[in-house]
Structures are given as C-alpha cells and as structure tokens.
Design a protein around this motif. Structure first.
Motif, short mmCIF file in Angstrom:
data_model
loop_
_atom_site.label_atom_id
_atom_site.label_comp_id
_atom_site.label_asym_id
_atom_site.label_seq_id
_atom_site.Cartn_x
_atom_site.Cartn_y
_atom_site.Cartn_z
N MET A 19 1.00 -1.21 0.03
CA MET A 19 0.07 -0.06 -0.02
C MET A 19 0.79 1.29 -0.11
O MET A 19 0.65 2.04 -0.65
CB MET A 19 -0.75 -0.02 1.21
CG MET A 19 -2.11 -1.04 1.15
SD MET A 19 -3.20 -1.16 2.63
CE MET A 19 -4.03 0.69 2.19
N GLN A 20 1.94 1.09 0.78
CA GLN A 20 2.88 2.45 0.79
C GLN A 20 3.62 2.42 -0.63
O GLN A 20 3.49 3.72 -1.27
CB GLN A 20 3.88 2.13 1.97
CG GLN A 20 3.31 2.32 3.25
CD GLN A 20 4.55 2.11 4.18
OE1 GLN A 20 5.82 2.35 4.02
NE2 GLN A 20 4.17 1.73 5.44
N LEU A 21 3.98 1.64 -1.12
CA LEU A 21 4.78 1.75 -2.40
C LEU A 21 3.38 2.11 -3.51
O LEU A 21 3.73 2.98 -4.53
CB LEU A 21 5.10 0.19 -3.08
CG LEU A 21 5.44 0.38 -4.38
CD1 LEU A 21 6.75 1.17 -4.60
CD2 LEU A 21 6.24 -1.36 -4.71
N ALA A 22 2.31 1.45 -3.57
CA ALA A 22 1.14 2.11 -4.51
C ALA A 22 1.03 3.45 -4.36
O ALA A 22 0.77 4.19 -5.33
CB ALA A 22 -0.05 1.23 -4.26
N ALA A 194 11.21 8.91 -0.22
CA ALA A 194 12.81 8.67 -0.43
C ALA A 194 13.20 7.44 -0.67
O ALA A 194 13.95 6.91 -1.45
CB ALA A 194 13.44 9.59 0.46
N PHE A 195 12.59 6.65 0.29
CA PHE A 195 12.90 5.16 0.18
C PHE A 195 12.58 4.50 -1.02
O PHE A 195 13.39 3.74 -1.80
CB PHE A 195 12.40 4.50 1.62
CG PHE A 195 12.42 2.84 1.37
CD1 PHE A 195 13.83 2.37 1.84
CD2 PHE A 195 11.73 2.08 0.86
CE1 PHE A 195 14.24 0.82 1.77
CE2 PHE A 195 11.86 0.57 0.89
CZ PHE A 195 12.85 0.19 1.37
N MET A 200 13.37 2.33 -6.56
CA MET A 200 12.70 2.37 -8.05
C MET A 200 13.72 2.45 -9.03
O MET A 200 13.82 1.93 -9.95
CB MET A 200 11.62 3.26 -8.16
CG MET A 200 10.13 2.60 -7.61
SD MET A 200 9.53 1.35 -8.46
CE MET A 200 8.48 0.69 -7.44
N LYS A 201 14.48 3.51 -8.70
CA LYS A 201 15.67 3.96 -9.57
C LYS A 201 16.51 2.70 -9.75
O LYS A 201 17.12 2.37 -10.93
CB LYS A 201 16.54 5.02 -8.97
CG LYS A 201 15.81 6.27 -9.17
CD LYS A 201 16.64 7.32 -8.34
CE LYS A 201 16.02 8.75 -8.61
NZ LYS A 201 16.62 10.02 -7.92
N ARG A 202 16.97 1.93 -8.75
CA ARG A 202 17.74 0.80 -8.80
C ARG A 202 16.86 -0.33 -9.72
O ARG A 202 17.62 -1.02 -10.60
CB ARG A 202 17.94 0.08 -7.50
CG ARG A 202 18.89 0.79 -6.69
CD ARG A 202 18.83 0.20 -5.02
NE ARG A 202 19.23 -1.20 -5.04
CZ ARG A 202 20.52 -1.63 -5.02
NH1 ARG A 202 21.60 -0.85 -5.31
NH2 ARG A 202 20.71 -2.95 -5.25
#
Length: 208
Positions: A19-22, A194-195, A200-202
């Motif tokens: 849920m946090q990622l979404a 930020a986390f 996601m960049k990686r």
C-alpha cells in the motif's frame, strides 16, 4: 510493464508495504503530466475464497485483480500467466505489483514469469524480525526458499528485537542469500517516498 513480486511469511507486513509503494507510485504519476500510463496494477493472491486484503487495497484507488483458492507458485501458475497477460493487454501499467500468499515461494513465481512470458521480475521479501529465528528453526527449507532470489529483503518490525538479535537475523539472511540487499525497517512508521524512490531507480535501471 515491469513486475514486482512481494513475498514474505504470514504477518510479515506485505500488504502494508504494498500500500505504501502503491501510494508512492500514484503520487509520482500525479506529478508527471507527460505520463499516460497507469502507474500500477495490483495482483493479489489469497488462498481463501474471501479477499480481505483485496478490499483493503481497493481503497487505494488502484486496479486490483485477485487470484483465490490457489497459490500462484504451484497449483495456479497457468492462471498467473493468464492474469499477467490480461493485465498487460488491458492496462499495460508502469508496474504490476504481485502480492503472494504467506506460504508461497517467490522464486517459483519469478521462474514462471520468466519461462512463460520472458519477464525478469524484481523480488521484494519482507521478514518479521520477531519471528524469523523461530521460523528458521521450525522450517529451515521453507525460510530459505522465501528469500531465495530476493533482490531486496526488508527486515520488518525491528522494534520487537534487540540490537544483538537484529544482527543475528542479518547474519542469518546473509548466509542464506549472500548477494541480496538488506534493509532494517519498521514499516508501520511508513518507509517514505525517499526510500521507494531509491529502490525504484535501482529496479528500473536493472541494478538489482
């Protein structure tokens, strides 16, 4: 369409992390006027016939598909392929987020996607710090399989253990998976934008 598989034993915090990622993906997409893609579709796998997590996840406003009465790493692998193909054809989101059951083997899900659809998915596995040591002792092969091939392992609920115990958990994980990235968090406090941006960049760059 990139794919993230979220695994972990029962109660490890998979749905909270999802849920946090979404939410992060939704906020990021809202600020990008050039993107016409749906940021994420969630595929929820529950063994029971009642999708409790699905109802919770639907409140995020994201498209949620569910697979019930079968674990996608074994008995429902054909259904998994069908669902993923359908999601790509209908929505083609930036990310497909797959939450497995607490009894699933995330690497088996990865193998199915790679073999059948040539999708090299990312695996995020959550560990319950308060129960990891007992899990390893009771079911060592299962515990090892849960983190096998994980790109990122989040040791969750670190507030439930001492610093020494946390060190032992990290050492245990490193012995089972020497190349995995390991983070120590309490996701109930929210991991923050930020986390997720860093991860996601990686993942999007293939540095997993």
């Amino acid at each position: 369409m990139k794919v993230l598989i979220i695994g972990g034993f029962l109660g490890s915090g998979k749905t909270t992390a999802l849920m946090q990622l979404a939410q992060y993906l939704g906020n990021k997409n809202a600020g990008d006027s050039t993107s016409a893609q749906i940021p994420a579709v969630i595929l929820e796998n529950e063994i029971s016939n009642t999708g409790i997590d699905n109802r919770l996840l639907s409140r995020t406003g994201f498209k949620v598909r569910e697979m019930l009465s079968g674990c996608i790493c074994c008995s429902s692998s054909a259904q998994l392929v069908e669902q993923v193909q359908g999601i790509k054809e209908e929505y083609n989101p930036q990310w497909l987020l797959i939450e497995t059951t607490g009894l699933a083997y995330p690497d088996s899900v990865w193998k199915t996607l790679y073999t059948e659809l040539q999708i090299d998915a990312v695996i995020l596995t959550l560990i319950d710090a308060g129960r990891w040591t007992r899990l390893v002792k009771a079911m060592p092969q299962f515990a090892a399989a849960q983190i096998k091939k994980a790109n990122l392992i989040i040791i969750n609920k670190i507030d439930l253990v001492t610093g020494h115990q946390l060190l032992q958990i990290r050492e245990s994980l490193q012995e089972l998976h020497v190349t995995a990235q390991i983070c120590e968090k309490s996701i109930k406090d929210n991991l923050g934008a930020a986390f997720w941006e860093e991860q996601m960049k990686r993942w999007e760059a293939g540095h997993v």
